[in-house]
Design a protein around this motif. Structure first.
Motif, PDB file in Angstrom:
ATOM      1  N   GLN A 289       0.817  -1.209   0.000  1.00 50.99           N
ATOM      2  CA  GLN A 289       0.000   0.000   0.000  1.00 50.99           C
ATOM      3  C   GLN A 289       0.851   1.260   0.000  1.00 50.99           C
ATOM      4  OE1 GLN A 289      -3.036   0.009  -0.619  1.00 50.99           O
ATOM      5  NE2 GLN A 289      -3.810  -2.016  -0.076  1.00 50.99           N
ATOM      6  N   GLY A 290       2.025   1.202   0.606  1.00 53.32           N
ATOM      7  CA  GLY A 290       2.869   2.392   0.676  1.00 53.32           C
ATOM      8  C   GLY A 290       4.003   2.433  -0.324  1.00 53.32           C
ATOM      9  N   THR A 291       4.003   1.540  -1.319  1.00 52.43           N
ATOM     10  CA  THR A 291       5.078   1.531  -2.315  1.00 52.43           C
ATOM     11  C   THR A 291       5.174   2.883  -3.008  1.00 52.43           C
ATOM     12  OG1 THR A 291       4.846  -0.854  -2.710  1.00 52.43           O
ATOM     13  CG2 THR A 291       5.928   0.448  -4.426  1.00 52.43           C
ATOM     14  N   GLN A 292       6.393   3.400  -3.118  1.00 59.54           N
ATOM     15  CA  GLN A 292       6.625   4.692  -3.765  1.00 59.54           C
ATOM     16  C   GLN A 292       7.268   4.485  -5.134  1.00 59.54           C
ATOM     17  OE1 GLN A 292       5.713   7.784  -2.314  1.00 59.54           O
ATOM     18  NE2 GLN A 292       4.653   6.333  -0.939  1.00 59.54           N
ATOM     19  N   PHE A 293       6.883   5.325  -6.090  1.00 57.92           N
ATOM     20  CA  PHE A 293       7.412   5.253  -7.453  1.00 57.92           C
ATOM     21  C   PHE A 293       8.090   6.564  -7.816  1.00 57.92           C
ATOM     22  CE2 PHE A 293       3.653   2.523  -7.187  1.00 57.92           C
ATOM     23  CZ  PHE A 293       4.170   1.313  -7.597  1.00 57.92           C
ATOM     24  N   ALA A 294       9.040   6.479  -8.741  1.00 60.53           N
ATOM     25  CA  ALA A 294       9.768   7.672  -9.176  1.00 60.53           C
ATOM     26  C   ALA A 294       8.832   8.680  -9.840  1.00 60.53           C
ATOM     27  CB  ALA A 294      10.886   7.271 -10.147  1.00 60.53           C
ATOM     28  N   GLU A 295       9.250   9.937  -9.829  1.00 57.48           N
ATOM     29  CA  GLU A 295       8.428  10.991 -10.420  1.00 57.48           C
ATOM     30  C   GLU A 295       8.162  10.739 -11.904  1.00 57.48           C
ATOM     31  OE1 GLU A 295       6.902  13.538  -8.948  1.00 57.48           O
ATOM     32  OE2 GLU A 295       7.614  12.873  -6.984  1.00 57.48           O
ATOM     33  N   ASN A 296       9.136  10.124 -12.611  1.00 55.50           N
ATOM     34  CA  ASN A 296       8.980   9.849 -14.041  1.00 55.50           C
ATOM     35  C   ASN A 296       8.491   8.430 -14.307  1.00 55.50           C
ATOM     36  OD1 ASN A 296      11.402   8.685 -13.236  1.00 55.50           O
ATOM     37  ND2 ASN A 296      12.475   9.133 -15.156  1.00 55.50           N
ATOM     38  N   ASP A 297       7.738   7.884 -13.364  1.00 55.35           N
ATOM     39  CA  ASP A 297       7.125   6.556 -13.496  1.00 55.35           C
ATOM     40  C   ASP A 297       5.616   6.752 -13.620  1.00 55.35           C
ATOM     41  OD1 ASP A 297       6.003   3.964 -12.968  1.00 55.35           O
ATOM     42  OD2 ASP A 297       7.855   3.391 -11.925  1.00 55.35           O
ATOM     43  N   HIS A 298       5.028   6.214 -14.686  1.00 54.10           N
ATOM     44  CA  HIS A 298       3.593   6.426 -14.907  1.00 54.10           C
ATOM     45  C   HIS A 298       2.742   5.883 -13.769  1.00 54.10           C
ATOM     46  CE1 HIS A 298       2.115   2.336 -16.172  1.00 54.10           C
ATOM     47  NE2 HIS A 298       3.413   2.147 -16.308  1.00 54.10           N
TER      48      HIS A 298
ATOM     49  N   LYS B 110       3.139   6.577 -10.864  1.00 50.64           N
ATOM     50  CA  LYS B 110       2.944   7.716  -9.970  1.00 50.64           C
ATOM     51  C   LYS B 110       2.133   8.811 -10.657  1.00 50.64           C
ATOM     52  CE  LYS B 110       5.367  11.194  -7.181  1.00 50.64           C
ATOM     53  NZ  LYS B 110       4.696  10.863  -5.901  1.00 50.64           N
ATOM     54  N   TYR B 111       2.577   9.225 -11.864  1.00 51.92           N
ATOM     55  CA  TYR B 111       1.949  10.399 -12.467  1.00 51.92           C
ATOM     56  C   TYR B 111       0.676  10.097 -13.256  1.00 51.92           C
ATOM     57  CZ  TYR B 111       4.191   9.330 -17.016  1.00 51.92           C
ATOM     58  OH  TYR B 111       4.574   8.740 -18.190  1.00 51.92           O
TER      59      TYR B 111
END
Length: 328
Positions: A215-224, A226-227
């Motif tokens: 649930q708390g997995t974080q993705f890079a700013e340039n990873d779809h 996330k965006y």
């Protein structure tokens, strides 16, 4: 690696190919040139002979990396690319005869080949598919020897069925996985009857079906992931198969009980896709060489069996289908 007929084209491809969206380095986080080459080599060493890319992945970077990689290989590799989503000249001008020719010539240069094995319309508007003029342009390029075959990558089953009305269509690329089972009833029998190859993208639902996301997995700013989590940049169905992320993690966790001992969840999910004979090739991506090797190993697994398929069909119907967002 098992191989399958690629529709009626006469080509035979590894049933597990390599999706090369990650190699663009713009939508799945950063991937270095060295890492991209290692991923490609690992996949080929594991028996993969089919790569799928697009002119828009990294604004041509994925094609360029594949082009340099092809120069190092002695055995033929089937490369499928796509056009129609680039920004030069952009929509709606991208769908003119001149623009399709321009994008094809650019892909030929980047890949370093005389003819494209397969070019695909890249999730273009439904109305353009319905008008059909884009297919006329592709037929002309085929007659000139610039492309060997053409197909379409689509978002919905409506679009897939529109494309099947086009003569000479060689392939359809669709999203298909345990969380998106609609093609089984809507598309597969007709595609088989017409000899149209099916390329399956996002078989792991952007990684949800690896079973490794939290649930708390974080993705890079340039990873779809996330965006575009809720469709902010493009069709939400391209990210987590259209499921809300939190729900997708919960569903994936619940599926872990179905995975046989000795198999990873990702390999099991890929094997589920391969159990459908309408599928010509499944194209999971990889951000690391180890992922490419593990994905290829799914070809060695036995079919899931009727009982498992029935349970997963019920899981989809009762737990998943109503939550899918985006064209489907």
């Amino acid at each position: 690696m098992n191989q399958r007929a690629f529709g009626r084209t006469g080509a035979r491809v590894s049933e597990i190919g390599l999706g090369c969206w990650q190699l663009g380095g713009s939508d799945w986080g950063d991937v270095s040139d060295a890492a991209a080459h290692a991923i490609l080599q690992t996949a080929v060493d594991a028996g993969t002979n089919m790569l799928d890319t697009a002119d828009v992945y990294g604004s041509g970077r994925s094609e360029e990396l594949i082009g340099s990689f092809l120069k190092t290989q002695s055995e033929p590799i089937y490369v499928a690319t796509k056009l129609g989503r680039g920004s030069d000249p952009g929509w709606p001008e991208n769908f003119t005869d001149a623009a399709i020719r321009k994008h094809t010539e650019a892909s030929l240069r980047r890949l370093g080949v005389e003819a494209l094995d397969l070019t695909q319309l890249h999730c273009i508007p439904t109305e353009e598919l319905r008008k059909g003029e884009v297919f006329d342009s592709l037929r002309t390029l085929k007659s000139e020897g610039k492309i060997k075959d053409f197909g379409a990558s689509v978002e919905s089953m409506e679009e897939a069925l529109i494309c099947l009305d086009q003569p000479e269509l060689a392939s359809l690329q669709i999203i298909f996985n345990i969380f998106r089972q609609k093609p089984i009833d809507v598309l597969f029998e007709r595609a088989k009857a017409q000899g149209v190859a099916i390329i399956v993208r996002l078989p792991l639902a952007s990684g949800l079906l690896s079973g490794k996301m939290k649930q708390g997995t974080q993705f890079a700013e340039n990873d779809h992931r996330k965006y575009n989590r809720d469709g902010q940049a493009f069709n939400v169905g391209e990210t987590f198969a259209g499921l809300p992320y939190e729900l997708g993690v919960t569903l994936s966790d619940d599926l872990k009980a179905y995975v046989p001992d000795g198999e990873t969840m990702a390999q099991w999910a890929l094997r589920w896709v391969l159990d459908f004979d309408a599928v010509s090739v499944v194209i999971p991506g990889a951000s690391r060489p180890e992922q490419a090797a593990a994905n290829a190993d799914a070809s060695k697994l036995p079919p899931l069996g009727a009982d498992a398929h029935a349970k997963l069909s019920e899981f989809y119907t009762t737990r998943v289908a109503e939550h899918i967002r985006g064209p489907y």
